[in-house]
Design an enzyme around this catalytic site. Sequence first.
Site, mmCIF file in Angstrom:
data_model
loop_
_atom_site.group_PDB
_atom_site.id
_atom_site.type_symbol
_atom_site.label_atom_id
_atom_site.label_comp_id
_atom_site.label_asym_id
_atom_site.label_seq_id
_atom_site.Cartn_x
_atom_site.Cartn_y
_atom_site.Cartn_z
ATOM 1 N N GLU A 36 0.837 -1.102 0.169
ATOM 2 C CA GLU A 36 0.164 0.142 -0.009
ATOM 3 C C GLU A 36 0.991 1.225 -0.085
ATOM 4 O OE1 GLU A 36 -3.346 0.784 -0.023
ATOM 5 O OE2 GLU A 36 -3.755 -1.445 -0.827
ATOM 6 N N CYS A 191 -11.899 2.580 -15.123
ATOM 7 C CA CYS A 191 -12.246 3.938 -14.920
ATOM 8 C C CYS A 191 -10.951 4.796 -14.698
ATOM 9 C CB CYS A 191 -13.040 4.191 -13.718
ATOM 10 S SG CYS A 191 -13.853 5.524 -13.385
ATOM 11 N N CYS A 198 -15.666 3.294 -20.447
ATOM 12 C CA CYS A 198 -17.119 3.128 -20.012
ATOM 13 C C CYS A 198 -17.875 1.811 -20.507
ATOM 14 C CB CYS A 198 -17.618 4.474 -20.164
ATOM 15 S SG CYS A 198 -17.003 5.781 -19.564
ATOM 16 N N CYS A 201 -17.660 -1.071 -18.083
ATOM 17 C CA CYS A 201 -17.645 -0.756 -16.700
ATOM 18 C C CYS A 201 -18.900 -1.559 -16.231
ATOM 19 C CB CYS A 201 -17.654 0.674 -16.298
ATOM 20 S SG CYS A 201 -18.001 1.136 -14.845
ATOM 21 N N CYS A 207 -24.248 5.005 -13.356
ATOM 22 C CA CYS A 207 -23.188 6.216 -13.316
ATOM 23 C C CYS A 207 -23.607 7.460 -13.781
ATOM 24 C CB CYS A 207 -21.954 5.766 -13.929
ATOM 25 S SG CYS A 207 -20.541 6.678 -13.883
#
Length: 354
Positions: A36, A191, A198, A201, A207
Amino acid sequence: MSNGFARDLLAWYDQHGRHDLPWHHNRNAYRVWVSEIMLQQTQVTTVIPYFEAFMRRFPDVAALAAAPEDDVLSHWSGLGYYARARNLQKAARAVVNDFGGEFPDDQEQLESLTGIGRSTAAAILAQAFGKRAAILDGNVKRVLARYHAVPGWPGQTSVLKTLWHHAEQHTPHERVRDYTQAIMDLGAMVCTRSRPACEQCPLQRDCTAYANNEMKLNPGSKPKKAKPEKTTWMLILEDGEGRIMLERRPPSGIWGGLWSLPELDPALTPEELSDACEQAFGFNCSDAELISGFRHTFSHYHLHIQPARLSVTLNDGIADRDDQRWLHRDEALTLGLPAPIRSLLTNPEQSTLL
């Protein structure tokens, strides 16, 4: 609100998500945490070889806590943001000293560790411990800002608060480990910042940005201001044995704690470098041979680096100090060096300007 968001996202992840990243193997809080921190503002493909090398050298939190700082910085060299590497080791030592070598599975205690914020702590809880915790890294901010048409730059407090609300709302109670990876993957793979895919997605139907063809509007951009330009001479001082002099930079500030080349006032002319070098360091220096300069960009300014090579004669030899060493290039490259300095020392025979 029913959590169709998580359902659709997880269905997409099962078919298209990334299931075989290095930190997915032998998954524990230490490996999740290091990944991370490395992934902050750095792409997965860049991080993977760094992560694997880091794990070979520091396989657990005790190994990282006990390592020399130079070793840690050397394995971080090239990732940038070197304060993160120092904070990583500081947090590792706190885990060993304050938590018996085991990462706490509590949000507040995780956030008490240096360099761990709300989203990173949540990622550790979700990925390592399977606890429900909402994350909000850069990829997630972009997904949620578009899905809910949240205007403004996510660095603004009010915008960030709204995005956290949506992140908490959508995080499911089951499969939270998969969900956190899924939403990060969606932002990284579909995205994307520019040219989002899109049509691929799973969240397209609901959205708001897609419905209004406003993908480019959200999230808002950080207000721009011109970065200042700075210049410096960087000296490759080489003795008769082919060794070069490196100086450790102060612990705070740019390249804090790393080893770098000595610098001189950029106002000096090339002809003045030899005398300035003798005054600054106390040994005889040849005339300067200029090497092709280059520009390095930091987050808040551009630095024009003009390297110069000078041969030096050491009067009775000069002993190494804690903040200064004479090293052959292969030795120097084992230290924690800023990426542009490492590149310069790796390719010393650049075409000269004079």
